[in-house]
Design a protein around this motif. Structure first.
Motif, mmCIF file in Angstrom:
data_model
loop_
_atom_site.group_PDB
_atom_site.id
_atom_site.type_symbol
_atom_site.label_atom_id
_atom_site.label_comp_id
_atom_site.label_asym_id
_atom_site.label_seq_id
_atom_site.Cartn_x
_atom_site.Cartn_y
_atom_site.Cartn_z
ATOM 1 N N TRP A 1 -0.325 9.253 -5.483
ATOM 2 C CA TRP A 1 -0.297 10.636 -5.005
ATOM 3 C C TRP A 1 0.610 11.487 -5.875
ATOM 4 C CZ3 TRP A 1 -0.798 11.783 0.851
ATOM 5 C CH2 TRP A 1 -1.974 11.209 1.334
ATOM 6 N N ARG B 1 0.805 -1.210 0.000
ATOM 7 C CA ARG B 1 0.000 0.000 0.000
ATOM 8 C C ARG B 1 0.848 1.275 0.000
ATOM 9 N NH1 ARG B 1 -2.821 4.112 1.831
ATOM 10 N NH2 ARG B 1 -5.069 4.219 1.615
ATOM 11 N N GLN C 1 0.296 3.987 -2.834
ATOM 12 C CA GLN C 1 -0.149 5.320 -2.436
ATOM 13 C C GLN C 1 0.819 6.389 -2.937
ATOM 14 O OE1 GLN C 1 -0.570 5.886 1.783
ATOM 15 N NE2 GLN C 1 -1.393 7.933 1.559
ATOM 16 N N GLU D 1 -7.368 8.265 -2.912
ATOM 17 C CA GLU D 1 -7.816 7.143 -2.075
ATOM 18 C C GLU D 1 -8.688 6.187 -2.878
ATOM 19 O OE1 GLU D 1 -6.761 6.282 0.961
ATOM 20 O OE2 GLU D 1 -5.399 7.984 0.803
ATOM 21 N N ILE E 1 -6.429 4.119 -5.110
ATOM 22 C CA ILE E 1 -5.707 3.087 -4.352
ATOM 23 C C ILE E 1 -6.605 1.860 -4.194
ATOM 24 C CG2 ILE E 1 -4.761 2.474 -2.081
ATOM 25 C CD1 ILE E 1 -3.887 5.488 -1.874
#
Length: 183
Positions: free
Chosen positions: A29, A21, A25, A39, A42
């Motif tokens: 991002w 993760r 992420q 989010e 993801i």
């Protein structure tokens, strides 16, 4: 652990999620600039990965490379859905290695450095998606050209061309702000 996940083991999938993760992420991002959309991406990327984990072949690529490809495709698909090339990237700093707060710099030097950062952030938002993705994978995630080619499903030469054009465009826009012609 990947083999357990392929067999449907939910605990193995949770462990893969926990391990990967942060990498997912960071990539998302850097591509989108963060926020609620990040989010969602993801979650979408991991859902795609776990739905298709049976297609993972260790002899073709590492799990990380396979997952990067899924994440990259999720980012590109999101851009296509929005039908815009402009992505807000306020968290995206190309000049991370150059600290602005050097106490020996003059106020003029600090202001100039901050102005260059702003120009660079704005120029990054205008890069075409594939150029931005190649740049993020190479310069922020430190991936080799060969792995980026696998992730982006293109040749190494195409990755190099995306990187060359991205850097050329960024240089041009920073030295001549406001010029947004395509490369």
């Amino acid at each position: 652990m990947v083999y357990l996940a392929k067999a449907g083991n939910h605990q193995a999938m949770r462990q893969l999620y926990s391990i990967h993760r942060p990498m997912v992420q960071a990539l998302i991002w850097r591509f989108t600039g963060g926020g609620a959309e990040s989010e969602d991406l993801i979650q979408e990327a991991f859902l795609r990965a776990f739905r298709n984990i049976a297609s993972f072949r260790a002899e073709r690529a590492s799990f990380r490379t396979w997952l990067y490809r899924i994440v990259s495709n999720a980012c590109l698909d999101s851009m296509r859905r929005r039908k815009t090339r402009r992505i807000h990237m306020e968290e995206f700093y190309l000049l991370d290695s150059e600290q602005v707060s050097d106490r020996f710099d003059s106020p003029e030097s600090l202001a100039e450095t901050e102005q260059r950062r702003k120009l660079l952030r704005a120029a990054l938002t205008r890069l075409p998606a594939k150029q931005r993705m190649a740049l993020v994978l190479k310069h922020f995630n430190g991936l080799p050209i060969r792995e980026i080619a696998v992730i982006m499903k293109c040749t190494e030469g195409t990755v190099k061309r995306h990187l060359y054009r991205a850097v050329r465009r960024l240089r041009r826009e920073i030295t001549s702000p406001g010029d947004t012609d395509e490369v």
